[in-house]
Each structure stands twice: as C-alpha cells, then as structure tokens.
Enzyme design. Structure first.
Site, PDB file in Angstrom:
ATOM      1  N   ARG A 103      32.675   1.716  -6.978  1.00 38.29           N
ATOM      2  CA  ARG A 103      32.209   0.335  -6.903  1.00 38.29           C
ATOM      3  C   ARG A 103      31.144   0.107  -7.980  1.00 38.29           C
ATOM      4  O   ARG A 103      30.390   1.025  -8.320  1.00 38.29           O
ATOM      5  CB  ARG A 103      31.614   0.119  -5.510  1.00 38.29           C
ATOM      6  CG  ARG A 103      31.101  -1.279  -5.209  1.00 38.29           C
ATOM      7  CD  ARG A 103      32.208  -2.255  -5.050  1.00 38.29           C
ATOM      8  NE  ARG A 103      31.771  -3.478  -4.388  1.00 38.29           N
ATOM      9  CZ  ARG A 103      32.427  -4.626  -4.494  1.00 38.29           C
ATOM     10  NH1 ARG A 103      33.539  -4.716  -5.212  1.00 38.29           N
ATOM     11  NH2 ARG A 103      32.003  -5.699  -3.851  1.00 38.29           N
ATOM     12  N   THR A 376      41.665  -9.444  -6.896  1.00 36.99           N
ATOM     13  CA  THR A 376      41.729  -8.010  -6.628  1.00 36.99           C
ATOM     14  C   THR A 376      43.194  -7.546  -6.601  1.00 36.99           C
ATOM     15  O   THR A 376      44.106  -8.367  -6.618  1.00 36.99           O
ATOM     16  CB  THR A 376      40.982  -7.684  -5.308  1.00 36.99           C
ATOM     17  OG1 THR A 376      39.677  -8.227  -5.379  1.00 36.99           O
ATOM     18  CG2 THR A 376      40.905  -6.222  -4.982  1.00 36.99           C
ATOM     19  N   THR A 394      39.257  -4.014  -8.376  1.00 29.92           N
ATOM     20  CA  THR A 394      38.865  -5.420  -8.530  1.00 29.92           C
ATOM     21  C   THR A 394      37.959  -5.664  -9.729  1.00 29.92           C
ATOM     22  O   THR A 394      37.235  -4.761 -10.158  1.00 29.92           O
ATOM     23  CB  THR A 394      38.161  -5.917  -7.248  1.00 29.92           C
ATOM     24  OG1 THR A 394      37.944  -7.328  -7.336  1.00 29.92           O
ATOM     25  CG2 THR A 394      36.831  -5.216  -7.015  1.00 29.92           C
ATOM     26  N   ASN A 396      36.667  -8.816  -9.161  1.00 27.17           N
ATOM     27  CA  ASN A 396      36.286  -9.952  -8.309  1.00 27.17           C
ATOM     28  C   ASN A 396      37.172 -11.152  -8.611  1.00 27.17           C
ATOM     29  O   ASN A 396      38.373 -11.074  -8.442  1.00 27.17           O
ATOM     30  CB  ASN A 396      34.794 -10.265  -8.408  1.00 27.17           C
ATOM     31  CG  ASN A 396      34.325 -11.026  -7.165  1.00 27.17           C
ATOM     32  OD1 ASN A 396      34.972 -10.972  -6.133  1.00 27.17           O
ATOM     33  ND2 ASN A 396      33.237 -11.756  -7.272  1.00 27.17           N
ATOM     34  N   GLU A 415      31.182  -9.152 -10.114  1.00 25.09           N
ATOM     35  CA  GLU A 415      30.982  -8.585  -8.780  1.00 25.09           C
ATOM     36  C   GLU A 415      29.590  -8.863  -8.225  1.00 25.09           C
ATOM     37  O   GLU A 415      29.359  -8.682  -7.032  1.00 25.09           O
ATOM     38  CB  GLU A 415      31.209  -7.074  -8.881  1.00 25.09           C
ATOM     39  CG  GLU A 415      31.971  -6.473  -7.763  1.00 25.09           C
ATOM     40  CD  GLU A 415      33.408  -6.950  -7.688  1.00 25.09           C
ATOM     41  OE1 GLU A 415      33.728  -7.629  -6.694  1.00 25.09           O
ATOM     42  OE2 GLU A 415      34.201  -6.662  -8.578  1.00 25.09           O
ATOM     43  N   SER A 447      31.683  -4.698  -0.234  1.00 23.85           N
ATOM     44  CA  SER A 447      33.063  -5.056  -0.576  1.00 23.85           C
ATOM     45  C   SER A 447      33.879  -5.212   0.700  1.00 23.85           C
ATOM     46  O   SER A 447      33.489  -4.707   1.759  1.00 23.85           O
ATOM     47  CB  SER A 447      33.671  -3.930  -1.419  1.00 23.85           C
ATOM     48  OG  SER A 447      35.039  -4.155  -1.637  1.00 23.85           O
ATOM     49  N   GLY A 467      42.482  -9.900  -1.636  1.00 21.60           N
ATOM     50  CA  GLY A 467      42.293 -11.133  -0.857  1.00 21.60           C
ATOM     51  C   GLY A 467      40.885 -11.396  -0.374  1.00 21.60           C
ATOM     52  O   GLY A 467      40.705 -12.059   0.650  1.00 21.60           O
ATOM     53  N   GLY A 468      39.843 -10.882  -1.075  1.00 23.05           N
ATOM     54  CA  GLY A 468      38.466 -11.171  -0.663  1.00 23.05           C
ATOM     55  C   GLY A 468      38.264 -10.773   0.791  1.00 23.05           C
ATOM     56  O   GLY A 468      38.737  -9.723   1.230  1.00 23.05           O
TER      57      GLY A 468
END
Ligand code: GLY
Length: 571
Positions: A103, A376, A394, A396, A415, A447, A467-468
């Site tokens: 991340r 993503t 991702t 974002n 992000e 996340s 999909g967030g």
C-alpha cells in the site's frame, strides 16, 4: 486424479480459531496441485502474460508479477507502478498464507491543511488530482518482494511481457478510452499526461496504438536493479523533480524509506469453510469477518430472499460502522481487533437486529461515513502446484492523480484521498473514527481492498473485486455465493447490493431483487437505490473432487475484450 485438501488436518486445527481471528499462517493445509493453471484478470494481455511466465517455469507468484506489471501497462486507469496493491499468497508446499501489503504511504511533508477548502470542507481537487494527491507508490517494491521471496524466476523474466507491450504498443480497449474521456480535463492539465493520453490534444478513437517508451525504460530499471531501480537513482530523481515542479511535496528520502510489509492474514470460519482475507490497513477483511460472524447465528437457507437479504444488510450496516470508527494503519493505530473479530461481539451485534425491521443507521453509535470510489483492479491465480494469489491493485480513481511524472511514463496515484483528510466534516461526532485514519508521515491510508481465499472440504476459491467501499460487500456476496455452491461464472454474474452504514441506503444493481422482494425490503424500512457500475470481479475456483479449475471474469465488462479468465494446462 481426485484430490481434496486434507480436511482432517484442517479440522484438527480449528481450535486455533474462535470465530474470526488472526490465525497462525500454518493452519490451512498444504495440498497437491491441480496439474493445470487458471488466471482471471481484467485484461487478456495481462492474463496471457501470466501464462507466458508460467510456461517459462514460473509459479503463481511469478505469474502475479507478470499480470500486475502488464495491467500497469494495459489497464493503467485502474492500477500501475505509480500505485499500490494488497495480495494474499498461498504456498502449496507448506500451506502457508501470507499477506503482502504494498500500500502507498503518506510523504513526510504531508499537511492536512492543503486538503481543506476555504469553506472548511474537503478540497477534492487537491486530494484527487495532481501530485499532492499521491502517496509514495508501493507496487514496484511489492513486485520485487514477491519475485525475490516467492517466485522461481528473476524479476526481469516476469516483467518482460509488460516491458515488451509498453515498447511495442497495444490497442487500448473501449473501457480504457472511456476513462480517458472521464478524466480528460485533469489529464490535460499536465503536459506529460496529455502527451500520452491526449494525442493531438484529443481523446483518441478506438484503433489507436499506445506505445510507452518512458514506461518501458522505468520498468527496465526495476527489472535490472529491483526495488532500488525505482526508489533510488534516475527514476526516483525524475519522480521527485517532476512532482515538486508541479506543486508536490515528495522527497528522495520518502521514496528511499518505502518498505513492503508482510502481515498475518485474517481468518474466519463460517459454515464449514475457512475464509482467509485481508488484515488492516485494509478494512475489508475485518468487515467481511464481522458480517460472517453475525450471519453465522442465522440459518439464511430457511429464509426467503427478502429476509436473508435484510439480515445481510443489517450485518453490513454494523460492520461498516466499525470500519469507519476504528480502523487505520496497524503500524500507527491500536485497533480493538480482538473485540471486532470475536464471536461474543458478533453475538451482541446480532442481538440488536430486528428480524423484519431496518435499524436506522443514526440509531447506532455514530461514526464517520466511508467515501466510495469505483476503480482499482483484481486478479486471481492458481498454478499447477496449487500455489494461489489473490491480488487487488489500485491507483485509486481513474488514472489516479492524472499526473504523469515527466520522463517516467508513471501515472501517480491519488490515494491520499483514502485518508480521512478532514476529520469531523461529515459528522461532528465522528472525530475518533477519522483520527484512526488521519494522515501522518509514512502512514498507510485505509483501503477496502479484500483479496480473499475460501477453503472448503471440496472446493477452494480465489476471489476479489475492485469498487472502492463496495469491494467489501461484493467480495462478501461472492464468498456467500461460493459457499452456496455457485460456480465461478455464477459468482461473477450474480447481481449485487451494498450497504455501508452511511449513507443509510441499500445500493442495488438492476435485477438483484424481484418486485415482491424489493417491496418487502422497502416495507421493512430499507431505502433501495439503483446503482451502476459495479466492480469488475475476477474469480478462480478449484473443485478438489474432480480436480477441475474454473476461471471467470465479470460479464459486466464491455464485449469484445477477448477471454480474460482462462484455464490452461501448463507443463
Ligand atoms: N483506493 C481504493 C482502496 O484502496 O480501497
């Protein structure tokens, strides 16, 4: 040959886990492999790159490096080496599950004030566009780590397909071009972005060939020097100088300080299956575990669709409240995970659910609302030996920050918007929740990415979705569908719904509920709202009774992209 993972071995280890918990990495049994491989990704070039590397003697982890890096070239609106990923790895040789946290992190100079507008509200232009919206990328370090610690091939071999495609070019699909259209105003702000994505100053037409020599060179430096080829030397210098010229705040020290983290995955047992999923700084695994622990006290099979959906929505509502309240980067915040993952806590939450009435979210203790996004990418791999990878990657939003650092071909992520940048804004009493995910130098933003494995006596699934915030509920619904016996393609095609505590409504995909079910849910007090689009889910399953693999990609993708989820015999 029929082979099942040794359920007896698994059963003897069940005492290690009470409900959901942070299980030891050893408690999922090793197994013999299926003898062939399956890959499901969002793009056929990436799926093919994975198979190319398997054919050269690579394993699932090498294939994951090849798929990820190729997605960074051919689907860079969704992920890339200017972004990050979270991946779950299963090693067939010893049954070990590992979570790779690549991340992004906040740069040292992060300053929350720049993300607040004059009106005290979040300034979304700063938090989602341009270099101040970008965290320090994790993907290059994560790919180098995966190759070095888990792969059989050198990093350069697994990056070769991506480098070749970046150099030779490819024809972007309609989805890629559609996202350029969506983001054209931001891409036009930055000359290096416009030069790549807006040739002649316009959104290109289909049939356009995109060649990216700068990106190929950046990937070559990574291939030759490993992580140092990105975080130090020429690439790092170019990234920092381009970012600072455009108003960013990165330094060379930020890039040099970036480290991949290996974390213990979360494990939850549900109805005879073991689900292995993402720990913080993903909120996804905690929320999925909480929902499953709540639902384990109900027999959903005895209920009609309206009532089983109602209970699932109520479990989602409660899990998302906790997601917003407590979770952040485990290296920075202390989280009550023992409580959130315990059966007793789930028993208490279950007791607050009415069998036929929606609980208004504002009757639950207050917390911040999560901010959904829809981008993503996710891919799933099983190799012939039974090694598995579930990886969600991702930048974002579409094309991340929209900012390409000149001379690198790298699109920086946006992000920073996944941090709670303006505490208290949506809800004056939500301050504590915001603090767990407030930005600090070097901290990872929370996340929703939820790469997961589902282990059963007869079948195993590798699953995940973009999909967030809807990643979490889409993966949850996929897990429940797999446990109900659905195939990979039935899981990806299944209509979806989502509740995330706030806003207090159920987002529903057209066709998810028949009229009578929708009316019953509405009569119970649920507010249903049509939503589109939904995440591009990629699932691989392994039936141990027949040793058959199945790979499926989301049927919601535009047609004409080729078969992107494939099963192949690999020698
Ligand atoms: N940027 C989407 C996520 O990490 O959840």
């Amino acid at each position: 040959m029929i082979h099942a993972p040794s359920w007896r071995v698994l059963a003897t280890s069940l005492f290690l886990v009470v409900g959901a918990g942070q299980a030891t990495a050893k408690d999922v049994p090793a197994s013999r492999g299926p003898g062939q491989a399956a890959i499901a990704s969002a793009n056929f070039l990436a799926t093919n790159a994975g198979f190319e590397v398997l054919a050269k003697g690579g394993n699932a982890f090498d294939a994951a490096v090849a798929v990820s890096s190729t997605l960074a070239v051919v689907e860079q609106q969704s992920s890339g080496i200017g972004g990050g990923f979270m991946a779950l790895l299963h090693k067939a040789s010893d049954g070990r599950n590992v979570f790779i946290d690549a991340r992004e992190t906040a740069p040292k100079a992060v300053d929350m004030k720049v993300y607040v507008g004059k009106d005290g509200k979040p300034n979304r232009d700063v938090s989602t566009n341009g270099p101040l919206s970008a965290g320090i990328p994790g993907e290059p370090a994560g790919l180098a780590w995966m190759a070095e610690h888990y792969g059989k091939l050198p990093l350069s071999a697994s990056l070769a397909p991506a480098i070749r495609i970046a150099k030779e070019g490819f024809q972007p699909d309609a989805r890629f071009i559609g996202t350029i259209e969506d983001r054209k105003d931001v891409l036009a702000r930055y000359p290096a972005s416009a030069a790549i994505y807006l040739p002649d100053g316009r959104v290109p037409a289909q049939g356009w060939t995109l060649r990216q020599p700068d990106l190929a060179t950046t990937l070559e430096r990574l291939a030759v020097k490993g992580a140092d080829g990105f975080y130090k030397g020429e690439t790092a210098t170019l990234l920092v100088s381009a970012s600072r010229v455009a108003g960013g705040n990165w330094t060379a020290a930020d890039l040099e300080a970036y480290r991949v983290k290996e974390r213990e995955p979360l494990t939850v047992d549900y109805k005879g299956y073991r689900i292995v999923t993402a720990p913080p700084p993903s909120s996804g695994g905690v929320a999925i575990a909480e929902v499953l622990n709540i639902l384990s006290g109900f027999d959903l099979t005895k209920l009609d669709l309206a009532h089983s959906t109602h209970l699932t929505i109520e479990a989602m509502r409660r899990a998302f409240r906790d997601h917003n309240e407590y979770l952040g980067d485990p290296d920075f915040v202390k989280m009550p995970l023992d409580m959130l993952l315990s059966k007793y806590y789930a028993d208490g939450l279950r007791a607050t659910i009415s069998p036929d009435k929606a609980t208004p979210s504002d009757l639950l203790p207050t917390a911040m609302s999560a901010d959904p996004g829809m981008h993503t990418t996710h891919f799933s791999v099983i190799d012939a030996d039974g090694n598995m990878v579930a990886s969600t990657l991702t930048v974002n939003l579409e094309f991340g920050s929209g900012f390409v650092a000149k001379g690198t071909g790298v699109v920086l992520n946006d992000e920073m918007d996944d941090f709670a940048l303006v505490p208290g804004q949506p809800n004056a009493f939500g301050l504590r929740g915001a603090l767990a995910n407030a930005p600090e130098p070097g901290k990872r933003m929370l996340s929703s990415m939820s790469p997961s494995f589902v282990f059963g006596a007869d079948r195993t699934a590798v699953i995940g979705s973009p999909g967030g915030s809807t990643i979490i509920t889409q993966v949850l619904e996929g897990i429940l569908a797999f446990i109900d016996g659905k195939s990979a393609s039935q899981i990806t095609a299944q209509k979806r719904y989502h509740h995330q505590y706030l806003p207090d409504r159920v987002d529903v995909e057209a066709g998810a509920f028949d009229e009578a079910t929708a009316k019953t849910l509405t009569d119970m007090g649920h507010v249903l709202k049509n939503r589109s689009p939904w995440g591009f889910m990629n699932v691989v399953t392994w039936d141990h009774r027949t040793n058959a693999l199945d790979a499926a990609t989301d049927p919601r993708r535009p047609s004409g992209l080729g078969k992107v989820g494939t099963v192949k015999s690999v020698p």
